[in-house]
Design a protein around this motif. Structure first.
Motif, PDB file in Angstrom:
ATOM      1  N   PHE A 260       0.784  -1.080  -0.179  1.00  0.00           N
ATOM      2  CA  PHE A 260       0.093   0.080   0.011  1.00  0.00           C
ATOM      3  C   PHE A 260       0.931   1.340  -0.120  1.00  0.00           C
ATOM      4  N   ASN A 261       1.769   1.140   0.785  1.00  0.00           N
ATOM      5  CA  ASN A 261       2.920   2.375   0.935  1.00  0.00           C
ATOM      6  C   ASN A 261       3.354   2.514  -0.622  1.00  0.00           C
ATOM      7  N   SER A 262       3.860   1.578  -1.213  1.00  0.00           N
ATOM      8  CA  SER A 262       4.405   1.462  -2.626  1.00  0.00           C
ATOM      9  C   SER A 262       3.491   2.144  -3.374  1.00  0.00           C
ATOM     10  N   ALA A 263       2.360   1.767  -3.451  1.00  0.00           N
ATOM     11  CA  ALA A 263       1.391   2.052  -4.526  1.00  0.00           C
ATOM     12  C   ALA A 263       1.036   3.491  -4.410  1.00  0.00           C
ATOM     13  N   VAL A 264       0.936   4.242  -3.065  1.00  0.00           N
ATOM     14  CA  VAL A 264       0.567   5.353  -2.815  1.00  0.00           C
ATOM     15  C   VAL A 264       1.867   6.225  -3.509  1.00  0.00           C
ATOM     16  N   ILE A 265       3.021   5.769  -3.549  1.00  0.00           N
ATOM     17  CA  ILE A 265       4.183   6.418  -3.865  1.00  0.00           C
ATOM     18  C   ILE A 265       4.308   6.367  -5.448  1.00  0.00           C
ATOM     19  N   ILE A 266       3.635   5.277  -6.082  1.00  0.00           N
ATOM     20  CA  ILE A 266       3.752   5.211  -7.347  1.00  0.00           C
ATOM     21  C   ILE A 266       2.833   6.047  -8.034  1.00  0.00           C
ATOM     22  N   TYR A 508      10.287 -17.111   0.965  1.00  0.00           N
ATOM     23  CA  TYR A 508       9.493 -18.080  -0.005  1.00  0.00           C
ATOM     24  C   TYR A 508       8.263 -17.330  -0.389  1.00  0.00           C
ATOM     25  N   GLU A 509       8.465 -15.798  -0.075  1.00  0.00           N
ATOM     26  CA  GLU A 509       7.249 -15.053  -0.502  1.00  0.00           C
ATOM     27  C   GLU A 509       7.520 -14.437  -1.806  1.00  0.00           C
ATOM     28  N   TYR A 510       7.473 -15.026  -2.885  1.00  0.00           N
ATOM     29  CA  TYR A 510       7.875 -14.589  -4.124  1.00  0.00           C
ATOM     30  C   TYR A 510       6.620 -13.607  -4.652  1.00  0.00           C
ATOM     31  N   GLY A 511       5.550 -13.878  -4.184  1.00  0.00           N
ATOM     32  CA  GLY A 511       4.330 -13.440  -4.677  1.00  0.00           C
ATOM     33  C   GLY A 511       4.546 -11.700  -4.257  1.00  0.00           C
ATOM     34  N   PHE A 512       4.652 -11.704  -2.893  1.00  0.00           N
ATOM     35  CA  PHE A 512       4.933 -10.306  -2.465  1.00  0.00           C
ATOM     36  C   PHE A 512       5.887  -9.641  -3.070  1.00  0.00           C
ATOM     37  N   ALA A 513       6.850 -10.264  -3.108  1.00  0.00           N
ATOM     38  CA  ALA A 513       8.186  -9.721  -3.888  1.00  0.00           C
ATOM     39  C   ALA A 513       8.168  -9.205  -5.297  1.00  0.00           C
ATOM     40  N   THR A 514       7.336 -10.069  -5.948  1.00  0.00           N
ATOM     41  CA  THR A 514       7.034  -9.916  -7.341  1.00  0.00           C
ATOM     42  C   THR A 514       6.266  -8.381  -7.594  1.00  0.00           C
ATOM     43  N   ILE A 515       5.220  -8.308  -6.530  1.00  0.00           N
ATOM     44  CA  ILE A 515       4.349  -7.142  -6.701  1.00  0.00           C
ATOM     45  C   ILE A 515       5.321  -6.082  -6.197  1.00  0.00           C
ATOM     46  N   VAL A 516       5.865  -6.024  -5.280  1.00  0.00           N
ATOM     47  CA  VAL A 516       6.783  -4.860  -4.571  1.00  0.00           C
ATOM     48  C   VAL A 516       7.798  -4.565  -5.895  1.00  0.00           C
ATOM     49  N   GLY A 517       8.375  -5.746  -6.531  1.00  0.00           N
ATOM     50  CA  GLY A 517       9.428  -5.458  -7.713  1.00  0.00           C
ATOM     51  C   GLY A 517       8.705  -4.554  -8.897  1.00  0.00           C
ATOM     52  N   LEU A 518       7.784  -5.094  -9.135  1.00  0.00           N
ATOM     53  CA  LEU A 518       6.789  -4.331 -10.198  1.00  0.00           C
ATOM     54  C   LEU A 518       6.761  -2.911 -10.148  1.00  0.00           C
ATOM     55  N   ILE A 519       6.254  -2.763  -8.628  1.00  0.00           N
ATOM     56  CA  ILE A 519       6.186  -1.043  -8.253  1.00  0.00           C
ATOM     57  C   ILE A 519       7.419  -0.456  -8.277  1.00  0.00           C
ATOM     58  N   LEU A 520       8.483  -1.048  -7.715  1.00  0.00           N
ATOM     59  CA  LEU A 520       9.878  -0.624  -7.766  1.00  0.00           C
ATOM     60  C   LEU A 520      10.533  -0.249  -9.158  1.00  0.00           C
ATOM     61  N   SER A 521       9.871  -1.085 -10.162  1.00  0.00           N
ATOM     62  CA  SER A 521      10.379  -0.895 -11.576  1.00  0.00           C
ATOM     63  C   SER A 521       9.882   0.491 -12.202  1.00  0.00           C
ATOM     64  N   LEU A 522       8.346   0.418 -11.966  1.00  0.00           N
ATOM     65  CA  LEU A 522       7.716   1.799 -12.328  1.00  0.00           C
ATOM     66  C   LEU A 522       8.149   3.180 -11.588  1.00  0.00           C
ATOM     67  N   THR A 523       8.594   3.011 -10.183  1.00  0.00           N
ATOM     68  CA  THR A 523       9.345   3.910  -9.420  1.00  0.00           C
ATOM     69  C   THR A 523      10.446   4.611  -9.976  1.00  0.00           C
ATOM     70  N   VAL A 524      11.449   3.309 -10.305  1.00  0.00           N
ATOM     71  CA  VAL A 524      12.698   3.819 -10.935  1.00  0.00           C
ATOM     72  C   VAL A 524      12.644   4.541 -12.068  1.00  0.00           C
ATOM     73  N   CYS A 525      11.652   4.142 -12.875  1.00  0.00           N
ATOM     74  CA  CYS A 525      11.753   4.585 -14.405  1.00  0.00           C
ATOM     75  C   CYS A 525      10.948   6.117 -14.480  1.00  0.00           C
ATOM     76  N   GLU A 526      10.181   6.164 -13.592  1.00  0.00           N
ATOM     77  CA  GLU A 526       9.336   7.380 -13.402  1.00  0.00           C
ATOM     78  C   GLU A 526      10.279   8.492 -12.640  1.00  0.00           C
ATOM     79  N   THR A 527      10.978   7.931 -11.701  1.00  0.00           N
ATOM     80  CA  THR A 527      11.985   8.996 -11.061  1.00  0.00           C
ATOM     81  C   THR A 527      12.937   9.340 -11.861  1.00  0.00           C
ATOM     82  N   THR A 528      13.347   8.506 -12.562  1.00  0.00           N
ATOM     83  CA  THR A 528      14.562   8.817 -13.610  1.00  0.00           C
ATOM     84  C   THR A 528      14.106   9.663 -14.596  1.00  0.00           C
ATOM     85  N   ILE A 529      12.959   9.524 -15.423  1.00  0.00           N
ATOM     86  CA  ILE A 529      12.388  10.477 -16.121  1.00  0.00           C
ATOM     87  C   ILE A 529      12.284  11.768 -15.605  1.00  0.00           C
ATOM     88  N   ILE A 530      11.830  12.097 -14.358  1.00  0.00           N
ATOM     89  CA  ILE A 530      11.785  13.150 -13.923  1.00  0.00           C
ATOM     90  C   ILE A 530      13.003  14.007 -13.600  1.00  0.00           C
TER      91      ILE A 530
END
Length: 623
Positions: A260-266, A508-530
């Motif tokens: 939820f914290n990551s989603a608000v940031i993105i 072994y919580e790959y599901g949580f890690a995947t969701i956070v990883g996808l949000i991280l990817s978007l955050t990195v891309c948008e931060t770099t663009i800005i």
């Protein structure tokens, strides 16, 4: 469509911890059949130095030690599996059996005390299950359930008196289920005790208060080691779910809070990018493309006036292209291993599977590294594709392996099982020479032969002067600013990852890690663009290296958090507690992990910024 993908991600997050595909089929034992018990290593939650069990000077060793074949992942994680003299016969309890009586030298006595003080645990293996310390937790609705912590204490340490007591008797509870005439093992629990016993026979196990075996005194000690075995039928656990007690998911509310914290940031970042693209850029382009205002705008500064310099080849492009190629290689490897983990192929029952799979796919992804590197290299005016391909294959792997080999010398000196054997080093070099290097050369040739990227605007022959940058866009403040938000996305999940790496807990919580990883990817891309847009708007057109640095910037925070974790959780850095080599091990390996992370996020940021810059300058109408 996006809602369906998001729902699928949530489903994976909630179920990934319990879903896995065992590495091999179940093994059934008949009543009275011997069940092998293998010993492996000792490890500590506070000191990142494992040791092979039979390298310890105070344990019982069989006359004929048989060692099974280990995959490369098992070797690299410090496993040294070997046979033992423990006699386990299916469904036949052993009240007490002497293993051996050993005369401990004063050096062995002090070594035992040191390992006890540093909270070392012992790892034994029965039917691929590690011996575990069982404890009862309270679940939802007040129900109690049993959970396992891998390993059992090598001894007990009394902090008040500063005395160490060695465990020399182990009571084993082997849980099994009946399947026809066969029996399948579903649990392995170990309950160690410290009993002063030098008689050569079994101690009195019925006594509630027995004298404990004190170690650490500067003298020789005679010790009798013994064990008990109890077979317990457990119909509540089936073989397919026997790992569930090891893989208990941590508090899911913490993970959902992180998401939820990551989603608000993105969402906030997406809003900022939308404002830049839809309002500022559209306004600038409208004015710039209007002949009436062209002369006035050309007197000002900003990103619009850099069209003749923004696609000028970067300085040291021959270094940036191999870095980006290897970054793509690391990122593809990470994606593949994560997907395999989500589908349960990399379960903990496949010992060393994560490392082995990662190495195999890293080697195979050498073709992707060569392709992307060669294509960028030619776009930036390079001519020697062979040199670029060799540099792509050798630069980053060579640097990381060279650093690891220097650390390996210290691990050899301490006789830690974390040290790579010479045969493993030769094997890794052979794999690089005969697999990765040829694939990188092949990919580099295809990438170089491909038509270069066609930039939307022409580059002026004379570089434009660069005005002074604002303070917040200078290298150090800019990197720190760009890395803050991506780190905020991952720092909660990062705690569980570090705990898995350094404290030998199963992650072994790959599901949580995947969701956070996808949000991280978007955050990195948008931060770099800005950040790149701000840089261009300040008149600075040398954005290539900065885009990579902005994308990789959160790795600085990752390493800083690792240092914080080291001092607050591991405690190995306390003076006199563990010494120089464990501290060096932690920092070097944390640096390597941070570098791999930087490569992944740096490549994400670079390609996102490249797409953004090409897109906005394609919209500029030039005479």
């Amino acid at each position: 469509m996006w809602w369906q993908l998001w729902s699928l991600g949530l489903l994976a997050a909630t179920n990934a911890a319990a879903f896995y595909i065992p590495s091999m089929g179940p093994q059934s034992f008949k009543p009275g059949e011997r069940v092998p018990l293998n010993v492996n290593r000792v490890f500590s939650e506070h000191v990142p130095l494992p040791f092979a069990y039979y390298d310890l000077p105070f344990v019982c060793k069989p006359q004929d030690i048989r060692r099974p074949w280990l995959n490369i992942g098992e070797v690299l994680r410090g496993d040294r599996i070997a046979s033992s003299d423990y006699q386990l016969l299916m469904e036949q309890d052993t009240q007490c059996q002497v293993l051996c009586t050993k005369q401990l030298t004063w050096e062995a006595n002090e070594e035992a005390a040191r390992l006890v003080e540093q909270n070392y645990l012992v790892e034994w293996i029965v039917d691929k299950l590690p011996g575990a310390t069982a404890f009862i937790t309270q679940g939802e609705g007040g129900t109690k359930k049993k959970e396992y912590e891998p390993g059992f204490r090598i001894g007990a340490y009394d902090k008040a008196s500063g005395r160490a007591y060695l465990h020399n008797h182990v009571t084993m509870h082997i849980l099994y289920e009946k399947r026809g005439e066969g029996r399948r093992i579903v649990g392995f629990e170990a309950y160690p005790r410290s009993i002063e016993n030098a008689s050569g026979g079994c101690p009195d196990l019925s006594a509630n208060h027995t004298r404990q075996l004190l170690v650490g005194e500067h003298k020789e000690t005679k010790v009798t080691f013994s064990y008990s075995v109890h077979w317990i039928e457990d119909s509540t656990v089936h073989w397919n779910h026997r790992w569930d007690r090891y893989l208990t998911v941590s508090n899911s509310q913490v993970h959902w809070y992180a998401i939820f914290n990551s989603a608000v940031i993105i969402l906030l970042l997406t809003g900022v990018v939308a404002v830049i693209l839809m309002r500022m850029l559209n306004r600038d382009l409208t004015l710039f493309n209007d002949e009436e205002f062209r002369d006035d705008i050309e007197e000002t500064s900003g990103w619009k006036l850099l069209h003749g310099d923004v696609f000028r080849a970067p300085s040291y492009g021959g270094l940036l292209a191999p870095l980006l190629g290897t970054a793509v290689q690391v990122m593809y490897t990470f994606i593949v291993t994560t997907v395999l983990g989500i589908f349960g192929i990399l379960s903990p029952s496949y010992r060393g599977g994560l490392l082995t799979t990662g190495i195999v796919f890293f080697l195979l992804m050498g073709s992707a590294a060569g392709y992307y590197s060669g294509h960028l290299y030619r776009t930036w005016g390079g001519s020697n594709w062979f040199k670029n391909s060799v540099m792509t294959a050798a630069l980053v792997p060579g640097s990381l392996v060279g650093t690891a080999l220097v650390l390996n010398v210290f691990l050899w000196y301490r006789a830690s099982s974390a040290a790579m054997p010479f045969s493993t080093i030769v094997l890794l070099f052979a794999l690089w020479l005969f697999i990765e290097l040829p694939l990188t050369l092949l990919g580099g040739w295809f990438g170089f032969k491909r038509r270069p990227y066609s930039e939307p605007v022409r580059t002026n022959p004379i570089p434009r002067p660069i005005p002074p940058l604002p303070k917040y866009l200078k290298p150090v403040p800019g990197v720190l600013l760009a890395g803050a938000l991506p780190f905020a996305v991952v720092f909660i999940e990062l705690f569980f990852v570090l705990k898995s790496i350094w404290q030998d807990s199963f992650y072994y919580e790959y599901g949580f890690a995947t969701i956070v990883g996808l949000i991280l990817s978007l955050t990195v891309c948008e931060t770099t663009i800005i950040m790149v847009w701000l840089t261009l708007n300040s008149g600075f057109y040398k954005w290539w290296w900065r885009a990579f640095a902005y994308g990789a910037s959160s790795s600085v925070y990752i390493f800083a958090y690792s240092v914080f974790y080291y001092f607050t959780r591991l405690r190995a850095g306390m003076p006199g507690f563990a010494g120089f080599i464990p501290t060096l091990t932690f920092f070097v390996q944390s640096l390597i992990i941070s570098a791999a992370y930087a490569l992944c996020t740096g490549s994400m940021g670079f390609f996102a910024a490249y797409f953004f810059v090409r897109r906005i300058y394609r919209l500029v109408k030039l005479s």
